[in-house]
Motif scaffolding. Structure first.
Motif, PDB file in Angstrom:
ATOM      1  N   ASP A 233       7.092   7.967   6.548  1.00 56.75           N
ATOM      2  CA  ASP A 233       7.889   9.196   6.445  1.00 56.75           C
ATOM      3  C   ASP A 233       7.539  10.163   7.563  1.00 56.75           C
ATOM      4  O   ASP A 233       8.421  10.812   8.144  1.00 56.75           O
ATOM      5  CB  ASP A 233       7.654   9.867   5.082  1.00 56.75           C
TER       6      ASP A 233
ATOM      7  N   ASN B   4       0.861  -1.186   0.000  1.00 55.55           N
ATOM      8  CA  ASN B   4       0.000   0.000   0.000  1.00 55.55           C
ATOM      9  C   ASN B   4       0.899   1.237   0.000  1.00 55.55           C
ATOM     10  O   ASN B   4       1.488   1.580   1.027  1.00 55.55           O
ATOM     11  CB  ASN B   4      -0.900  -0.010   1.235  1.00 55.55           C
ATOM     12  N   PRO B   5       1.019   1.902  -1.167  1.00 55.85           N
ATOM     13  CA  PRO B   5       1.937   3.053  -1.253  1.00 55.85           C
ATOM     14  C   PRO B   5       1.636   4.149  -0.237  1.00 55.85           C
ATOM     15  O   PRO B   5       2.542   4.891   0.176  1.00 55.85           O
ATOM     16  CB  PRO B   5       1.704   3.562  -2.686  1.00 55.85           C
ATOM     17  N   GLY B   6       0.363   4.268   0.202  1.00 60.15           N
ATOM     18  CA  GLY B   6       0.022   5.296   1.175  1.00 60.15           C
ATOM     19  C   GLY B   6       0.725   5.109   2.505  1.00 60.15           C
ATOM     20  O   GLY B   6       0.947   6.081   3.255  1.00 60.15           O
TER      21      GLY B   6
ATOM     22  N   VAL C  84       3.757   4.445   2.946  1.00 62.42           N
ATOM     23  CA  VAL C  84       5.073   5.096   2.892  1.00 62.42           C
ATOM     24  C   VAL C  84       4.992   6.506   3.474  1.00 62.42           C
ATOM     25  O   VAL C  84       5.886   6.940   4.211  1.00 62.42           O
ATOM     26  CB  VAL C  84       5.594   5.141   1.438  1.00 62.42           C
ATOM     27  N   LYS C  85       3.914   7.224   3.168  1.00 63.26           N
ATOM     28  CA  LYS C  85       3.751   8.576   3.707  1.00 63.26           C
ATOM     29  C   LYS C  85       3.654   8.539   5.227  1.00 63.26           C
ATOM     30  O   LYS C  85       4.178   9.411   5.918  1.00 63.26           O
ATOM     31  CB  LYS C  85       2.503   9.234   3.105  1.00 63.26           C
TER      32      LYS C  85
END
Length: 262
Positions: free
Chosen positions: A10, A2-4, A6-7
């Motif tokens: 971060d 789930n690329p979200g 990564v936020k």
């Protein structure tokens, strides 16, 4: 997967980095320039807590919790509150008139204790909370040892039960004409807070409740005493609860509550 996420990672790294900087400065005896630059973490490091409670891992998790729990929920409530106040000129006029009694100089914000004595401001804050709901979905609770009695039902120990704030806050038997933003309802019946579930209730209620209320009082007073605003391309569909993303969300293509500052 789930690329979200990564936020989210971060953000966590950024918070841990900021906390690590505060810890490093504290260990080197570097104090904040003045009280306005001090943070919760300066206070925790100066406290008598055991060392393990002051470690980076613990304080970093605290920082992440502060941001995650105290940002979206407060901003959502303030957006909905702002929309309804600006949508109702009579509410805006009455709120400003009351604020002037303890806030005559727009440059000098009163203390939260002074603002909490204002009944109409309190009604505005409570209505903002009522129509923003807090969590949108059912919060599960289990009584491990006790039989819970609800009306004609006996709920056995260990049974998962839950309710949604939306249904309580929109119950016309408790809040007549529930879709109407009506600060007076809290002045006429102060004990309505018994039915306000935005922070949940009991031993599992929100630990940031008092901090959140201070933010609501100070922000609402500062915004509406100092700024002249009007809504821009915003209507009910931008604040009405349509989707449950843990916190309630309006229509997916909404740009949120937008205003002109005049």
């Amino acid at each position: 997967m789930n690329p979200g996420v990564v936020k989210l990672q971060d953000l966590q790294k950024e918070i841990y980095g900021q906390v690590a900087e505060v810890i490093d400065q504290h260990e080197r005896g570097i104090k904040p320039e003045d009280d306005s630059h001090a943070t919760i973490f300066h206070s925790l490091l100066d406290s008598g807590l055991p060392d393990e409670e002051k470690a980076l891992k613990r304080l970093g998790m605290d920082g992440f919790s502060l941001i995650r729990a105290g940002t979206e929920s407060v901003s959502s409530t303030m957006s909905i509150l702002t929309y309804h106040v600006l949508s109702n000129p009579h509410i805006l006029r009455k709120l400003r008139k009351e604020l002037e009694t303890v806030f005559p100089d727009p440059a000098v914000l009163p203390s939260c204790a002074e603002l909490e004595t204002l009944p109409y401001l309190t009604g505005v804050v409570q209505e903002g909370l009522r129509l923003s709901y807090g969590a949108g979905h059912r919060l599960q609770r289990i009584a491990p040892n006790d039989v819970l009695q609800y009306k004609g039902w006996a709920i056995p120990p260990g049974t998962s039960t839950g309710m949604t704030n939306f249904h309580v806050h929109n119950n016309p038997e408790i809040f007549p004409d529930p879709k109407t933003f009506n600060p007076e309802r809290w002045i006429e019946n102060p004990r309505l807070d018994k039915y306000l579930l935005s922070f949940s209730k009991g031993t599992r209620n929100c630990v940031g409740l008092n901090l959140a209320y201070e933010e609501f009082y100070m922000s609402t007073a500062g915004i509406f005493r100092r700024l002249a605003m009007e809504l821009f391309e915003t209507d009910d569909s931008d604040v009405e609860y349509q989707y449950d993303n843990y916190t309630p969300k309006a229509r997916l293509d909404s740009k949120g509550v937008r205003v002109f500052v005049k």
